[in-house]
Design an enzyme around this catalytic site. Structure first.
Site, PDB file in Angstrom:
ATOM      1  N   ARG A   1     -13.647  -5.287   3.945  1.00  0.00           N
ATOM      2  CA  ARG A   1     -12.519  -5.331   4.705  1.00  0.00           C
ATOM      3  C   ARG A   1     -12.898  -5.334   6.267  1.00  0.00           C
ATOM      4  O   ARG A   1     -12.207  -4.821   7.108  1.00  0.00           O
ATOM      5  CB  ARG A   1     -11.703  -3.860   4.508  1.00  0.00           C
ATOM      6  CG  ARG A   1     -10.780  -4.028   3.701  1.00  0.00           C
ATOM      7  CD  ARG A   1     -10.149  -2.434   3.300  1.00  0.00           C
ATOM      8  NE  ARG A   1      -9.575  -2.151   4.150  1.00  0.00           N
ATOM      9  CZ  ARG A   1      -8.555  -2.257   4.830  1.00  0.00           C
ATOM     10  NH1 ARG A   1      -7.757  -3.678   4.408  1.00  0.00           N
ATOM     11  NH2 ARG A   1      -8.178  -1.599   6.103  1.00  0.00           N
TER      12      ARG A   1
ATOM     13  N   TRP B   1     -12.015  12.383   8.383  1.00  0.00           N
ATOM     14  CA  TRP B   1     -10.304  11.785   8.793  1.00  0.00           C
ATOM     15  C   TRP B   1     -10.192  10.424   8.013  1.00  0.00           C
ATOM     16  O   TRP B   1      -9.821   9.877   7.745  1.00  0.00           O
ATOM     17  CB  TRP B   1     -10.093  11.811  10.012  1.00  0.00           C
ATOM     18  CG  TRP B   1      -8.740  11.572  10.306  1.00  0.00           C
ATOM     19  CD1 TRP B   1      -7.528  12.294   9.884  1.00  0.00           C
ATOM     20  CD2 TRP B   1      -7.959  10.100  10.758  1.00  0.00           C
ATOM     21  NE1 TRP B   1      -6.334  11.612  10.034  1.00  0.00           N
ATOM     22  CE2 TRP B   1      -6.575  10.279  10.455  1.00  0.00           C
ATOM     23  CE3 TRP B   1      -8.615   8.765  11.033  1.00  0.00           C
ATOM     24  CZ2 TRP B   1      -5.776   9.427  10.799  1.00  0.00           C
ATOM     25  CZ3 TRP B   1      -7.498   7.861  11.416  1.00  0.00           C
ATOM     26  CH2 TRP B   1      -6.147   8.061  11.499  1.00  0.00           C
TER      27      TRP B   1
ATOM     28  N   HIS C   1      -9.237   6.645   2.601  1.00  0.00           N
ATOM     29  CA  HIS C   1      -9.433   6.988   4.034  1.00  0.00           C
ATOM     30  C   HIS C   1     -10.945   7.723   4.014  1.00  0.00           C
ATOM     31  O   HIS C   1     -10.840   8.757   4.577  1.00  0.00           O
ATOM     32  CB  HIS C   1      -8.567   7.650   4.593  1.00  0.00           C
ATOM     33  CG  HIS C   1      -8.493   7.040   6.189  1.00  0.00           C
ATOM     34  ND1 HIS C   1      -8.776   7.657   7.113  1.00  0.00           N
ATOM     35  CD2 HIS C   1      -8.057   5.708   6.634  1.00  0.00           C
ATOM     36  CE1 HIS C   1      -8.488   7.022   8.296  1.00  0.00           C
ATOM     37  NE2 HIS C   1      -8.089   5.866   8.008  1.00  0.00           N
TER      38      HIS C   1
ATOM     39  N   TYR D   1      -2.768  11.572   6.107  1.00  0.00           N
ATOM     40  CA  TYR D   1      -3.192  10.073   6.721  1.00  0.00           C
ATOM     41  C   TYR D   1      -2.241   9.180   6.045  1.00  0.00           C
ATOM     42  O   TYR D   1      -1.951   9.179   4.736  1.00  0.00           O
ATOM     43  CB  TYR D   1      -4.597   9.623   6.424  1.00  0.00           C
ATOM     44  CG  TYR D   1      -4.787   8.232   6.553  1.00  0.00           C
ATOM     45  CD1 TYR D   1      -4.976   7.648   7.774  1.00  0.00           C
ATOM     46  CD2 TYR D   1      -4.607   7.400   5.549  1.00  0.00           C
ATOM     47  CE1 TYR D   1      -4.903   6.164   8.113  1.00  0.00           C
ATOM     48  CE2 TYR D   1      -4.978   5.876   5.566  1.00  0.00           C
ATOM     49  CZ  TYR D   1      -4.942   5.469   6.830  1.00  0.00           C
ATOM     50  OH  TYR D   1      -4.893   3.964   7.067  1.00  0.00           O
TER      51      TYR D   1
ATOM     52  N   GLU E   1     -13.522  -1.501   6.778  1.00  0.00           N
ATOM     53  CA  GLU E   1     -13.005  -1.318   8.373  1.00  0.00           C
ATOM     54  C   GLU E   1     -13.920  -0.685   9.313  1.00  0.00           C
ATOM     55  O   GLU E   1     -13.624  -1.051  10.372  1.00  0.00           O
ATOM     56  CB  GLU E   1     -11.676  -0.793   7.953  1.00  0.00           C
ATOM     57  CG  GLU E   1     -11.588   0.785   7.801  1.00  0.00           C
ATOM     58  CD  GLU E   1     -10.049   1.176   7.799  1.00  0.00           C
ATOM     59  OE1 GLU E   1      -9.290   0.731   6.938  1.00  0.00           O
ATOM     60  OE2 GLU E   1      -9.854   2.318   8.227  1.00  0.00           O
TER      61      GLU E   1
ATOM     62  N   GLU F   1      -4.419  -7.378   5.486  1.00  0.00           N
ATOM     63  CA  GLU F   1      -3.491  -6.124   5.638  1.00  0.00           C
ATOM     64  C   GLU F   1      -2.616  -6.679   6.727  1.00  0.00           C
ATOM     65  O   GLU F   1      -3.039  -7.230   7.685  1.00  0.00           O
ATOM     66  CB  GLU F   1      -4.357  -4.855   6.203  1.00  0.00           C
ATOM     67  CG  GLU F   1      -3.678  -3.728   6.558  1.00  0.00           C
ATOM     68  CD  GLU F   1      -4.526  -2.600   6.698  1.00  0.00           C
ATOM     69  OE1 GLU F   1      -5.724  -2.746   7.477  1.00  0.00           O
ATOM     70  OE2 GLU F   1      -3.914  -1.260   6.802  1.00  0.00           O
TER      71      GLU F   1
ATOM     72  N   ARG G   1       0.658  -1.195  -0.041  1.00  0.00           N
ATOM     73  CA  ARG G   1      -0.086  -0.080   0.230  1.00  0.00           C
ATOM     74  C   ARG G   1       1.192   1.050  -0.070  1.00  0.00           C
ATOM     75  O   ARG G   1       1.847   1.228   0.673  1.00  0.00           O
ATOM     76  CB  ARG G   1      -0.837  -0.045   1.048  1.00  0.00           C
ATOM     77  CG  ARG G   1      -1.889   1.104   1.547  1.00  0.00           C
ATOM     78  CD  ARG G   1      -2.623   1.014   2.619  1.00  0.00           C
ATOM     79  NE  ARG G   1      -1.814   2.144   3.612  1.00  0.00           N
ATOM     80  CZ  ARG G   1      -2.454   2.630   4.556  1.00  0.00           C
ATOM     81  NH1 ARG G   1      -3.730   2.262   4.904  1.00  0.00           N
ATOM     82  NH2 ARG G   1      -1.813   3.467   5.403  1.00  0.00           N
TER      83      ARG G   1
ATOM     84  N   GLU H   1      -9.086   1.901  -1.446  1.00  0.00           N
ATOM     85  CA  GLU H   1      -9.804   1.630  -0.472  1.00  0.00           C
ATOM     86  C   GLU H   1     -10.762   3.077   0.206  1.00  0.00           C
ATOM     87  O   GLU H   1     -10.241   3.929   0.199  1.00  0.00           O
ATOM     88  CB  GLU H   1      -8.831   1.155   0.953  1.00  0.00           C
ATOM     89  CG  GLU H   1      -9.508   0.682   2.086  1.00  0.00           C
ATOM     90  CD  GLU H   1      -8.188   0.477   3.194  1.00  0.00           C
ATOM     91  OE1 GLU H   1      -7.117   0.201   2.855  1.00  0.00           O
ATOM     92  OE2 GLU H   1      -8.474   0.955   4.311  1.00  0.00           O
TER      93      GLU H   1
ATOM     94  N   ASP I   1      -5.056   3.643  -0.002  1.00  0.00           N
ATOM     95  CA  ASP I   1      -6.467   4.074   1.106  1.00  0.00           C
ATOM     96  C   ASP I   1      -6.589   5.533   1.011  1.00  0.00           C
ATOM     97  O   ASP I   1      -5.879   6.302   1.296  1.00  0.00           O
ATOM     98  CB  ASP I   1      -5.738   3.718   2.475  1.00  0.00           C
ATOM     99  CG  ASP I   1      -6.879   3.690   3.476  1.00  0.00           C
ATOM    100  OD1 ASP I   1      -8.146   4.234   3.103  1.00  0.00           O
ATOM    101  OD2 ASP I   1      -6.696   3.325   4.582  1.00  0.00           O
TER     102      ASP I   1
HETATM  103  O1  KDG Z   1      -7.923   3.166  14.114  1.00  0.00           O
HETATM  104  C1  KDG Z   1      -7.944   3.557  12.711  1.00  0.00           C
HETATM  105  C2  KDG Z   1      -7.184   2.842  11.937  1.00  0.00           C
HETATM  106  O2  KDG Z   1      -7.110   1.343  12.111  1.00  0.00           O
HETATM  107  C3  KDG Z   1      -7.373   3.066  10.464  1.00  0.00           C
HETATM  108  O3  KDG Z   1      -7.097   4.465  10.226  1.00  0.00           O
HETATM  109  C4  KDG Z   1      -6.340   2.441   9.660  1.00  0.00           C
HETATM  110  O4  KDG Z   1      -7.484   2.921   7.552  1.00  0.00           O
HETATM  111  C5  KDG Z   1      -6.749   2.150   8.386  1.00  0.00           C
HETATM  112  C6  KDG Z   1      -6.041   1.120   7.448  1.00  0.00           C
HETATM  113  O5  KDG Z   1      -6.251   0.773   6.254  1.00  0.00           O
HETATM  114  O6  KDG Z   1      -5.332   0.287   7.927  1.00  0.00           O
HETATM  115 MG    MG Z   2      -8.163   1.860   5.920  1.00  0.00          MG
END
Ligand code: KDG
Ligand code: MG
Length: 404
Positions: free
Chosen positions: A285, A404, A214, A160, A264, A341, A148, A238, A212
């Site tokens: 995920r 975020w 995010h 991020y 996630e 991951e 990634r 992602e 990602d």
């Molecule tokens: O606690 C939040 C994280 O697990 C997250 O921000 C991690 O997006 C993430 C990832 O893909 O690992």
């Molecule tokens: Mg993520």
């Protein structure tokens, strides 16, 4: 019958905060479950200590499905990260106990290995493109087959996925109140194709490349990004938009063939029902510790299998080694596994969590120890007291709050 005689919650911070559930049976078997919910740890610890642990005493540890239904339906209040993480911790610990009593690794109880190893993706990042390229090179040298890639967006404060050098905790969590960063979509949309193109240009196409987003784009922006990335043949992008708005993914799908991974932040099969049944994503995920444990995750993955969606479980470092190990057992056994991951755990986590999974040539294996293969050193844990921290908050240039 193996009666549960003790249920204990351990909160410790070896590198970062982890909440662990320890269940003990009358025959002296111990099972471990992960109850960590990053930034909201004590809410789950209290849910377990105050409302779940007292209900477990005297019950048969072998009745995993019955206990799952009892905790889920019995609470009346459904779903949500706190509830589903608490139920997950109990479920994971019960599978650990069942494996230990059977003398088998958990993946054998799930039907046995459907593959020889679990393909994992690592995290590479950099403050700029050249730093990112060096990090990708380092991971490929270590044998990873999937990486990634995240780089700091010019003009954006604290992007991020880009940790301080030498750390693998990439959320700049702060103590008293959340840190606040700036976000600028236009800069990101210009920069991301350039960064990922530079990775392909330097290293070619013989490895899987992931990214990602995010949750930061609108559906039409995500469609544009996916289209701009098509020539780079991404394994996935992602969380292009916030995951809870499931129908938004229809719009993204209309504009791009870049594969999409989501889940996630989702906690139950109902949270991802539309994403899966309408084939709006390619990878689901959901994680074992935030989506109701092995019992519920298997159900989500079975639904996904029916619709050609593969698995790609969340495995960031804020999910403890107990979670990672449980995920690996599931990954090894399910037919529609995609990728896992894996970013490892910041030290001194290994002083508390003794693991038996192994990495070789891009694949992890959970090992053949009975149960999950992770033991927790309670005495070592006491040396790392809880350390309150929050995930950051993002604001746009005009000061309004963004995802975020
Ligand atoms: O606690 C939040 C994280 O697990 C997250 O921000 C991690 O997006 C993430 C990832 O893909 O690992
Ligand atoms: Mg993520």
């Amino acid at each position: 019958m193996s009666k549960i005689v003790d249920a204990k919650v351990i909160v410790t911070a070896p590198g970062r905060n982890y909440v662990t559930l320890k269940l003990t049976t009358d025959d002296g078997v111990v099972g471990w479950g992960d109850a960590t919910l990053n930034g909201r740890e004590l809410a789950v610890a209290s849910y377990l200590r105050d409302h779940v642990c007292p209900l477990l005493l005297g019950r048969d540890a072998h009745r995993i499905e019955d206990l799952w239904q009892y905790l889920y339906k019995g609470a009346y209040w459904r779903r949500g990260p706190v509830t589903m993480t608490a139920i997950a911790a109990v479920d994971i610990a019960l599978w650990d106990i069942k494996g230990k009593i059977a003398g088998l690794p958990v993946y054998q109880l799930l039907g046995g290995a459907a593959r020889d190893g679990v393909l994992v993706y690592a995290h590479a990042s950099g403050e700029g493109i050249s730093e990112l390229l060096d990090d990708v090179a380092a991971h490929l040298d270590q044998g990873y087959l999937a990486v990634r890639a995240q780089a700091a967006v010019p003009g954006v404060d604290k992007t991020y996925g880009v940790p301080e050098r030498g750390q693998n905790v990439y959320e700049p969590a702060s103590a008293a109140v959340p840190a606040e960063g700036r976000w600028d979509t236009e800069s990101y949309l210009r920069f991301a194709p350039e960064v990922l193109g530079a990775v392909r240009e330097r290293f070619g196409f013989d490895f899987h490349l992931l990214h990602d987003v995010h949750h930061r784009l609108t559906p039409i922006e995500a469609g544009r990004l996916g289209r701009d990335l098509e020539e780079h043949r991404m394994f996935w992008i992602e969380d292009p938009t916030p995951a809870e708005d499931q129908s938004a993914f229809r719009l993204i799908r209309q504009h791009t063939t870049t594969p999409i991974a989501v889940g996630e932040v989702l906690n139950s099969i109902w949270d991802c029902q539309q994403l899966i049944t309408e084939r709006l994503i390619d990878y689901i995920r959901t994680s074992v510790s935030h989506a109701g444990g092995i019992t519920h995750l298997r159900r989500i993955f079975s639904l996904a299998e029916l619709y050609g969606v593969r698995t790609g479980s969340h495995g960031a470092g804020d999910l403890s080694p107990v979670s990672l190990s449980a995920a690996l057992h599931v990954d090894l056994a399910v037919p529609n596994f995609g990728i896992q991951e894996y970013m490892g755990h910041a030290e001194p986590a290994s002083e508390v969590f003794r693991t038996s999974y192994t990495f070789s040539n891009g694949y992890l294996h959970p090992g053949d120890a009975p149960g999950l293969g992770v033991e927790v050193d309670e005495r070592a844990a006491t040396a790392f007291p809880y350390d309150p921290r929050y995930l950051p908050v993002n604001r746009r240039r005009d000061g309004s709050v963004h995802d975020w």
